[in-house]
Design a protein around this motif. Structure first.
Motif, PDB file in Angstrom:
ATOM      1  N   ALA A  56     -42.860 -15.328  12.032  1.00 34.32           N
ATOM      2  CA  ALA A  56     -42.591 -14.062  12.716  1.00 34.32           C
ATOM      3  C   ALA A  56     -42.372 -12.986  11.664  1.00 34.32           C
ATOM      4  O   ALA A  56     -41.717 -13.230  10.642  1.00 34.32           O
ATOM      5  CB  ALA A  56     -41.358 -14.192  13.602  1.00 34.32           C
ATOM      6  N   LEU A  57     -42.919 -11.815  11.902  1.00 30.52           N
ATOM      7  CA  LEU A  57     -42.709 -10.663  11.016  1.00 30.52           C
ATOM      8  C   LEU A  57     -41.520  -9.883  11.567  1.00 30.52           C
ATOM      9  O   LEU A  57     -41.605  -9.259  12.624  1.00 30.52           O
ATOM     10  CB  LEU A  57     -43.952  -9.787  10.961  1.00 30.52           C
ATOM     11  N   VAL A  58     -40.417  -9.919  10.838  1.00 30.09           N
ATOM     12  CA  VAL A  58     -39.153  -9.359  11.312  1.00 30.09           C
ATOM     13  C   VAL A  58     -38.728  -8.227  10.391  1.00 30.09           C
ATOM     14  O   VAL A  58     -38.704  -8.389   9.159  1.00 30.09           O
ATOM     15  CB  VAL A  58     -38.057 -10.450  11.353  1.00 30.09           C
ATOM     16  N   ARG A  59     -38.404  -7.071  10.961  1.00 31.61           N
ATOM     17  CA  ARG A  59     -37.928  -5.956  10.146  1.00 31.61           C
ATOM     18  C   ARG A  59     -36.557  -6.288   9.560  1.00 31.61           C
ATOM     19  O   ARG A  59     -35.638  -6.669  10.296  1.00 31.61           O
ATOM     20  CB  ARG A  59     -37.829  -4.680  10.974  1.00 31.61           C
ATOM     21  N   ALA A  60     -36.422  -6.142   8.255  1.00 33.75           N
ATOM     22  CA  ALA A  60     -35.165  -6.481   7.596  1.00 33.75           C
ATOM     23  C   ALA A  60     -34.030  -5.571   8.030  1.00 33.75           C
ATOM     24  O   ALA A  60     -32.866  -5.992   8.081  1.00 33.75           O
ATOM     25  CB  ALA A  60     -35.350  -6.419   6.078  1.00 33.75           C
TER      26      ALA A  60
END
Length: 359
Positions: free
Chosen positions: A260-264
């Motif tokens: 999953a591409l998760v915003r930090a």
């Protein structure tokens, strides 16, 4: 979805107390089944793991264990041991519930850290398995709820072929940890569990999607993540379905599935990225990615693909990464170019791009 968190820790501890309390009058000085520790020492180990896992999360340990341990008071007996397991289990459950999403603490295997779900799953596994070890020596039954075993397998053992039926979950977990046998499967002399990999990628974090989360995404859920409006998008759900099918058929390889591409900055997922499977015999692994429309045009995909590719190309089994893109998808072609891929011969009617490992 097969949930893993504070509730599951408490369920495992309640199971342990239910199994062990009727046996407090038996001899706990004997060795626990398959271990060199006594039953009482094994109970102390369970409690020690539970409080250590809580400490790793609350202490935000990044590169080693927080340097403390617990020990039973001199003269403590079986009932005291059960009480300590209940107390330390409550601590871990509370910490898991209150630790923010994305916080990780040090754990040596396999990637040097775990998140709150990972520590919960490891805590549940320690309780179930070592309760079994003690119960074996004391002559009492220790079979836990099948759903709890299924969740541990899905979160910590994605590399293990899953059970064929609900009634087989406990036997599969025992086999996966070298404690039992299964028809058609060789006995496991060595074993490890798997905590999800996390790869930093600038403004994003690539977070490996577990078998449990992939099944939820494939079924129309969120995979346990908050998503930007419009997500998860269809490509992400298709990728999750691929992971789910691979796990069900026993061929899933951790790290070579979906991230999953998760915003930090806010822990919101914006897309998915990963591999179509492990590298082939020639060391080629195919990559794919999908962003929610509202997250496109911001450079997220390029940042993520650059980081994922750099990680993959350090692996000895990988020589080349491949991306196959439709000719009219200029935006995706620009993504791979920015991530260091170069165009090669077409694959049928699709444009192909590759990035090679450094010589």
């Amino acid at each position: 979805m097969l949930f893993m968190g504070g509730d599951q820790v408490e369920e495992a501890v309640a199971h342990a107390a239910k199994v062990l309390r009727p046996a407090v009058g038996r001899d706990w000085s004997v060795k626990a089944g398959g271990l060199d520790w006594s039953c009482l020492k094994t109970a102390e180990h369970i409690a020690g793991d539970l409080v250590a896992y809580a400490g790793q999360l609350t202490g935000r340990a990044t590169d080693t264990w927080v340097p403390f341990e617990i020990a039973f008071d001199e003269g403590s007996g079986p009932e005291d041991a059960i009480h300590v397991i209940e107390s330390t289990g409550g601590l871990l459950a509370a910490v898991v519930r209150t630790t923010p999403r994305g916080v990780r603490g040090y754990h040596p295997y396999p990637h040097g850290s775990a998140d709150r779900v990972g520590f919960a799953a490891m805590g549940v596994a320690e309780v179930l398995l070592h309760t079994y070890d003690i119960a074996q020596a004391l002559g009492v039954d220790a079979e836990p709820p099948a759903a709890l075993c299924e969740a541990v397998l899905a979160w910590l053992f994605p590399h293990v072929p899953p059970a064929d039926a609900p009634a087989d979950q406990w036997a599969t977990l025992l086999w996966a940890t070298g404690r039992g046998s299964l028809p058609g499967r060789p006995k496991r002399e060595r074993w490890r569990w798997h905590n999800a990999l996390e790869i930093p990628a600038g403004r994003l974090v690539l977070r490996e999607v577990s078998a449990a989360a992939a099944a939820d995404l494939a079924a129309g859920g969120t995979g346990g993540l908050p998503w930007i409006e419009g997500g998860p998008f269809e490509g992400t759900r298709r990728a999750a379905e691929m992971v789910t099918k691979a796990y069900a058929s026993g061929v899933h390889r951790p790290e070579w599935g979906m991230f999953a591409l998760v915003r930090a900055e806010d822990e919101v997922a914006v897309g998915g990225m990963g591999f179509h499977g492990p590298p082939d015999e020639e060391g080629v692994a195919e990559v794919g990615y999908d962003l929610v429309p509202g997250a496109r045009g911001r450079g997220y995909a390029s940042e993520a693909l650059t980081s994922l590719s750099t990680w993959a190309l350090t692996r000895p089994e990988v020589s080349t990464l491949l991306a196959v893109i439709e000719p009219e998808n200029a935006a995706s072609q620009a993504v791979v170019a920015r991530a260091g891929y170069t165009q090669t011969a077409n694959r049928e009617n699709l444009h192909a791009y590759v990035r090679h490992a450094s010589a």
